[in-house]
Write an enzyme that holds these catalytic residues in place. Structure first.
Site, PDB file in Angstrom:
ATOM      1  N   CYS A 189     -31.661  87.378  -0.352  1.00  0.00           N
ATOM      2  CA  CYS A 189     -31.367  88.746  -0.748  1.00  0.00           C
ATOM      3  C   CYS A 189     -32.369  89.678  -0.042  1.00  0.00           C
ATOM      4  O   CYS A 189     -33.547  89.375   0.049  1.00  0.00           O
ATOM      5  CB  CYS A 189     -31.461  89.004  -2.248  1.00  0.00           C
ATOM      6  SG  CYS A 189     -30.277  88.044  -3.188  1.00  0.00           S
ATOM      7  N   ARG A 203     -30.730  88.033   5.271  1.00  0.00           N
ATOM      8  CA  ARG A 203     -31.211  87.438   4.018  1.00  0.00           C
ATOM      9  C   ARG A 203     -30.081  87.204   3.024  1.00  0.00           C
ATOM     10  O   ARG A 203     -30.307  86.608   1.958  1.00  0.00           O
ATOM     11  CB  ARG A 203     -32.271  88.339   3.378  1.00  0.00           C
ATOM     12  CG  ARG A 203     -33.485  88.557   4.245  1.00  0.00           C
ATOM     13  CD  ARG A 203     -34.490  89.407   3.519  1.00  0.00           C
ATOM     14  NE  ARG A 203     -35.027  88.701   2.380  1.00  0.00           N
ATOM     15  CZ  ARG A 203     -36.177  88.049   2.350  1.00  0.00           C
ATOM     16  NH1 ARG A 203     -36.932  88.032   3.407  1.00  0.00           N
ATOM     17  NH2 ARG A 203     -36.569  87.429   1.268  1.00  0.00           N
ATOM     18  N   TRP A 243     -27.276  87.560  -1.691  1.00  0.00           N
ATOM     19  CA  TRP A 243     -26.871  86.175  -1.477  1.00  0.00           C
ATOM     20  C   TRP A 243     -26.699  85.611  -2.889  1.00  0.00           C
ATOM     21  O   TRP A 243     -27.682  85.398  -3.593  1.00  0.00           O
ATOM     22  CB  TRP A 243     -27.958  85.410  -0.712  1.00  0.00           C
ATOM     23  CG  TRP A 243     -27.541  84.045  -0.300  1.00  0.00           C
ATOM     24  CD1 TRP A 243     -26.858  83.690   0.832  1.00  0.00           C
ATOM     25  CD2 TRP A 243     -27.771  82.814  -1.012  1.00  0.00           C
ATOM     26  NE1 TRP A 243     -26.644  82.337   0.870  1.00  0.00           N
ATOM     27  CE2 TRP A 243     -27.191  81.772  -0.245  1.00  0.00           C
ATOM     28  CE3 TRP A 243     -28.394  82.488  -2.220  1.00  0.00           C
ATOM     29  CZ2 TRP A 243     -27.233  80.437  -0.646  1.00  0.00           C
ATOM     30  CZ3 TRP A 243     -28.427  81.164  -2.621  1.00  0.00           C
ATOM     31  CH2 TRP A 243     -27.852  80.152  -1.836  1.00  0.00           C
ATOM     32  N   ASN A 295     -34.702  90.095  -6.196  1.00  0.00           N
ATOM     33  CA  ASN A 295     -34.565  88.910  -5.353  1.00  0.00           C
ATOM     34  C   ASN A 295     -35.278  87.790  -6.088  1.00  0.00           C
ATOM     35  O   ASN A 295     -36.402  87.981  -6.542  1.00  0.00           O
ATOM     36  CB  ASN A 295     -35.214  89.194  -3.991  1.00  0.00           C
ATOM     37  CG  ASN A 295     -35.331  87.955  -3.124  1.00  0.00           C
ATOM     38  OD1 ASN A 295     -34.563  87.007  -3.292  1.00  0.00           O
ATOM     39  ND2 ASN A 295     -36.282  87.958  -2.222  1.00  0.00           N
ATOM     40  N   GLY A 296     -34.616  86.627  -6.210  1.00  0.00           N
ATOM     41  CA  GLY A 296     -35.231  85.504  -6.913  1.00  0.00           C
ATOM     42  C   GLY A 296     -34.308  85.022  -8.018  1.00  0.00           C
ATOM     43  O   GLY A 296     -33.124  85.365  -8.047  1.00  0.00           O
ATOM     44  N   GLU A 298     -31.268  68.139  15.284  1.00  0.00           N
ATOM     45  CA  GLU A 298     -31.320  69.595  15.365  1.00  0.00           C
ATOM     46  C   GLU A 298     -30.057  70.145  16.051  1.00  0.00           C
ATOM     47  O   GLU A 298     -29.461  71.114  15.580  1.00  0.00           O
ATOM     48  CB  GLU A 298     -32.596  70.027  16.111  1.00  0.00           C
ATOM     49  CG  GLU A 298     -32.705  71.511  16.412  1.00  0.00           C
ATOM     50  CD  GLU A 298     -32.614  72.412  15.178  1.00  0.00           C
ATOM     51  OE1 GLU A 298     -32.681  71.924  14.047  1.00  0.00           O
ATOM     52  OE2 GLU A 298     -32.455  73.636  15.386  1.00  0.00           O
ATOM     53  N   LYS A 328     -27.376  72.682  14.309  1.00  0.00           N
ATOM     54  CA  LYS A 328     -27.036  73.975  14.927  1.00  0.00           C
ATOM     55  C   LYS A 328     -25.530  74.111  15.027  1.00  0.00           C
ATOM     56  O   LYS A 328     -24.954  75.121  14.673  1.00  0.00           O
ATOM     57  CB  LYS A 328     -27.665  74.009  16.315  1.00  0.00           C
ATOM     58  CG  LYS A 328     -28.321  75.229  16.773  1.00  0.00           C
ATOM     59  CD  LYS A 328     -29.599  75.678  16.179  1.00  0.00           C
ATOM     60  CE  LYS A 328     -29.804  75.589  14.728  1.00  0.00           C
ATOM     61  NZ  LYS A 328     -31.136  75.798  14.275  1.00  0.00           N
ATOM     62  N   GLU A 375     -23.745  74.504  11.536  1.00  0.00           N
ATOM     63  CA  GLU A 375     -23.976  75.734  10.772  1.00  0.00           C
ATOM     64  C   GLU A 375     -23.314  76.953  11.394  1.00  0.00           C
ATOM     65  O   GLU A 375     -22.895  77.853  10.682  1.00  0.00           O
ATOM     66  CB  GLU A 375     -25.458  75.978  10.503  1.00  0.00           C
ATOM     67  CG  GLU A 375     -26.287  76.379  11.679  1.00  0.00           C
ATOM     68  CD  GLU A 375     -27.751  76.593  11.319  1.00  0.00           C
ATOM     69  OE1 GLU A 375     -28.051  77.192  10.290  1.00  0.00           O
ATOM     70  OE2 GLU A 375     -28.611  76.131  12.106  1.00  0.00           O
ATOM     71  N   HIS A 403     -23.357  49.464  12.729  1.00  0.00           N
ATOM     72  CA  HIS A 403     -23.562  49.117  11.311  1.00  0.00           C
ATOM     73  C   HIS A 403     -22.725  50.000  10.405  1.00  0.00           C
ATOM     74  O   HIS A 403     -23.020  50.123   9.222  1.00  0.00           O
ATOM     75  CB  HIS A 403     -25.056  49.216  10.977  1.00  0.00           C
ATOM     76  CG  HIS A 403     -25.882  48.320  11.838  1.00  0.00           C
ATOM     77  ND1 HIS A 403     -25.925  46.953  11.675  1.00  0.00           N
ATOM     78  CD2 HIS A 403     -26.648  48.586  12.927  1.00  0.00           C
ATOM     79  CE1 HIS A 403     -26.705  46.423  12.600  1.00  0.00           C
ATOM     80  NE2 HIS A 403     -27.143  47.407  13.374  1.00  0.00           N
ATOM     81  N   LYS A 432     -31.156  83.676   5.955  1.00  0.00           N
ATOM     82  CA  LYS A 432     -32.275  83.346   6.841  1.00  0.00           C
ATOM     83  C   LYS A 432     -33.508  82.876   6.070  1.00  0.00           C
ATOM     84  O   LYS A 432     -34.205  81.974   6.505  1.00  0.00           O
ATOM     85  CB  LYS A 432     -32.621  84.593   7.659  1.00  0.00           C
ATOM     86  CG  LYS A 432     -33.748  84.425   8.630  1.00  0.00           C
ATOM     87  CD  LYS A 432     -33.243  83.857   9.921  1.00  0.00           C
ATOM     88  CE  LYS A 432     -34.328  83.497  10.905  1.00  0.00           C
ATOM     89  NZ  LYS A 432     -33.909  82.336  11.704  1.00  0.00           N
TER      90      LYS A 432
HETATM   91  C1  F6R Z   1     -31.321  76.379  10.578  1.00  0.00           C
HETATM   92  C2  F6R Z   1     -32.337  77.143   9.907  1.00  0.00           C
HETATM   93  C3  F6R Z   1     -32.908  76.616   8.650  1.00  0.00           C
HETATM   94  C4  F6R Z   1     -34.419  76.912   8.558  1.00  0.00           C
HETATM   95  C5  F6R Z   1     -34.938  76.510   7.166  1.00  0.00           C
HETATM   96  C6  F6R Z   1     -36.434  76.711   7.056  1.00  0.00           C
HETATM   97  O1  F6R Z   1     -30.913  76.977  11.765  1.00  0.00           O
HETATM   98  O2  F6R Z   1     -32.714  78.203  10.327  1.00  0.00           O
HETATM   99  O3  F6R Z   1     -32.665  75.261   8.517  1.00  0.00           O
HETATM  100  O4  F6R Z   1     -35.068  76.225   9.565  1.00  0.00           O
HETATM  101  O5  F6R Z   1     -34.294  77.259   6.200  1.00  0.00           O
HETATM  102  O6  F6R Z   1     -36.782  78.049   7.240  1.00  0.00           O
HETATM  103  P1  F6R Z   1     -38.271  78.453   7.556  1.00  0.00           P
HETATM  104  O7  F6R Z   1     -38.580  77.948   8.923  1.00  0.00           O
HETATM  105  O8  F6R Z   1     -38.281  79.949   7.481  1.00  0.00           O
HETATM  106  O9  F6R Z   1     -39.124  77.809   6.528  1.00  0.00           O
END
Ligand code: F6R
Length: 606
Positions: free
Chosen positions: A2, A27, A76, A100-101, A479, A483, A486, A502, A601
């Protein structure tokens, strides 16, 4: 999660709040709202809707409110579905609030204070507004103190009281709020991206302090009424870094920025060809005395941990664990004074990572963090912080944070190798020289991005996709696969190739796309055998391979050649190629690449 913003001053509040909320959309972006005090009538007017800031802008244009004081929120959803009634701000009687929270005990509060009859939404936030209104008798600070003592959970609360024109109050526990004095007023937000256009200086609101913003003054008091002096911090991001600079999406811009971000991250940490962490304040003894390392992180940052783990084992031959921060404290982790816990986080606000560090610290571990955002919550609980120089990362899918976090990890390992005598000075210099080649190699693959775009078109319509590799290649693919899933919503799984037989090979059928990564000479022949096994079962293989290993394979596979670096360093060109693949699939499908479904984010709820 948020985004929150508040402004009081001389400017038009509505416009400023909407512009800032747009910068905070990463956010959360399911619904949005603002509350502005009408300068003519003195009434607080709430405008909100389901959707994006651009949708609210239309609502506000149709019903303009002249105002110089207001609060805003982009949501969010946690408590209550995505409906207009659940969008913030919430208003009960004299109190208007954004939050937020998560307030964990909201049900008890409804019961204890018999609030059911006054609530119109399903949110925990409205319960706080209702409770504030129960206690409010004209003294905002006393009310805030009384209510906050009854809340359990995490919160950043920003409020306006009907009979306090031009004044905004805020209080927080865990969830962040940053505050700045701007040219024409006072401003607060849940992260720096909203402040960048207005100030070069800011402070992080201390927890459990009451902030009072007025157009020309501000005050912060602790719960006992004592004045609190905030610690001012410099905002060193350039305003130009906050825009898309001509790219259609932040994700593309941020992928393209990696050579420079990487260079900026290592340049001040190299002295005469050797690693130097003096500027980070890391004492040598910390790196020589620890007996084991434990990395705690989430998502992409956790994947940085996995590549680091491979490196630590091969270079340092040391014990290292990588833990999902959300599982850490529930898994009875082994922690002692000889453990160096390293938290990795772009935002520095991920609540699971923050809680994991607090847990480790309380049990005697030394805690270090690798972070991008200065002054963030994790920076304040760790003993040592190494910052990445990625600049603001706005796209929800993390890219430049990953490569710059790894840049720091590679430096750290070089320093440990030097100090522990596992490499000679000459060997360390050769390692650093190879690290210095990374930006040019990342640039080389970025310059050939059109080749990856062609491959992206081939997997566009797939429902499922597999990624296979061994050793460090497997860690990199975890990774790459995250990517892709998502941002493109294709179901993608990364497997260690040796594991295929397996179980997972049962899923390989005619035409299924398989992305294989081969960058490590010592396991190359085994990797190629596994690739043949899936090809024999009809898989449509795309091979990403280090150039010098793959020269003869051009005829047999759809191949992307990765610029040569020593094997350990191949993660950098490889991950850039995989990021581009994910990006092109998503943008070609017409998705909003920067704001994938259901994601945010900064993850500030557990
Ligand atoms: C994926 C992504 C998330 C963050 C995760 C940790 O593309 O961005 O998986 O890596 O939420 O976020 P931080 O690095 O801010 O702790």
């Amino acid at each position: 999660m948020c985004g929150i913003v508040g402004y009081t001053g001389a400017k038009a509040a509505g416009e400023l709040l909407l512009g800032s909320l747009e910068l905070l959309e990463h956010r959360g972006y399911d619904s949005v709202g603002i509350a502005c005090r009408d300068s003519e009538t003195d009434e607080i007017c709430i405008q909100k809707c389901v959707g994006r800031v651009r949708d609210l802008k239309m609502v506000c244009e149709a019903n303009p409110v002249h105002s110089t004081c207001g609060i805003g929120h982009t949501r969010w959803a946690t408590h209550g579905g995505v409906y207009e009634k659940n969008a913030h701000p919430h208003q009960c009687g004299k109190v208007t609030i954004v939050h937020n929270g998560i307030v964990e005990n909201y049900r008890e509060l409804i019961e204890d204070y018999n609030l059911q009859g006054v609530l119109r939404s399903e949110t925990d936030t409205e319960v706080v507004a209702a409770l504030m209104d129960v206690y409010y008798e004209g003294d905002a600070e006393t009310t805030i103190k009384k209510v906050v003592r009854k809340l359990r959970g995490t919160f950043a609360l920003v409020m306006m009281f009907e009979d306090k024109p031009g004044v905004i109050y805020a209080i927080r526990n865990v969830s962040p709020i940053v505050v700045a004095k701007c040219e024409d007023g006072m401003m607060l937000a849940s992260d720096l991206t909203a402040l960048g256009n207005f100030t070069k200086e800011y402070f992080v609101m201390p927890e459990y302090s009451i902030l009072k913003l007025e157009p020309n003054t501000m005050s912060i008091k602790d719960m006992d009424g004592n004045e609190v002096e905030p610690e001012m911090l410099k905002l060193d991001w350039k305003v130009s870094e906050l825009g898309k600079n001509g790219y259609p999406f932040y994700m593309e811009k941020e992928i393209m920025e990696q050579p420079n971000a990487f260079y900026e991250t290592i340049k001040t940490r190299i002295d005469k060809g050797l690693p130097n962490l003096l500027g980070d304040g890391v004492p040598d003894s910390l790196l020589t005395d620890c007996k084991r390392i434990c990395i705690v992180a989430c998502g992409t940052a956790m994947h940085v941990g996995l590549v680091t783990q491979a490196l630590v084992k091969s270079v340092l031959q040391m014990h290292i664990d990588v833990e999902l921060a959300s599982e850490y404290m529930y898994s009875d982790p082994v922690i002692d004074q000889d453990t160096l816990v390293i938290a990795v986080s772009q935002s520095g606000e991920t609540v699971d990572t923050l809680e994991a560090v607090k847990y480790a610290k309380a049990r005697g571990a030394k805690c270090m963090a690798v972070l991008n955002v200065r002054g963030s919550s994790i920076s304040r609980v760790c003993d040592y912080v190494l910052y990445t120089e990625a600049g603001p990362e706005i796209a929800v899918a993390s890219t430049k944070a990953y490569t710059t976090q790894l840049a720091v990890m590679f430096m750290l390992i070089a320093k440990m190798a030097q100090l522990r005598g596992v490499m000679t000075e000459e060997e360390v210099k050769t390692y650093i020289a190879e690290l210095q080649k990374v930006p040019e190699k990342m640039k080389a693959i970025l310059d050939r991005r059109s080749e990856i775009h062609v491959i992206a078109k081939e997997v566009l319509e797939s429902k499922d996709l597999f990624m296979i590799g061994r050793g460090m290649d497997y860690s990199i693919l975890l990774e790459g696969s995250l990517k892709l899933k998502e941002v493109s919503y294709i179901h993608s799984e990364a497997y260690a190739s040796g594991e295929l037989k397996h179980g997972p090979i049962a899923l390989i059928t005619e035409g299924i796309p398989v992305v294989a990564l081969v960058t490590q000479r010592k396991i190359m022949s085994k990797e190629l055998s596994n690739i043949k096994e899936v090809k024999a079962r009809g898989a449509n293989v795309v091979l990403f391979i280090k150039e010098e290993l793959g020269a003869q394979l051009k005829e047999d596979y759809n191949v992307v050649m990765l610029p040569n670096l020593e094997d350990k360093f191949m993660v950098f060109p490889a991950v850039v190629a995989l990021q581009l693949l994910a990006y092109y699939v998503s943008s070609d499908k017409g998705f909003d690449v920067d704001k994938p479904r259901n994601l945010a984010k900064v993850v500030t709820v557990e």
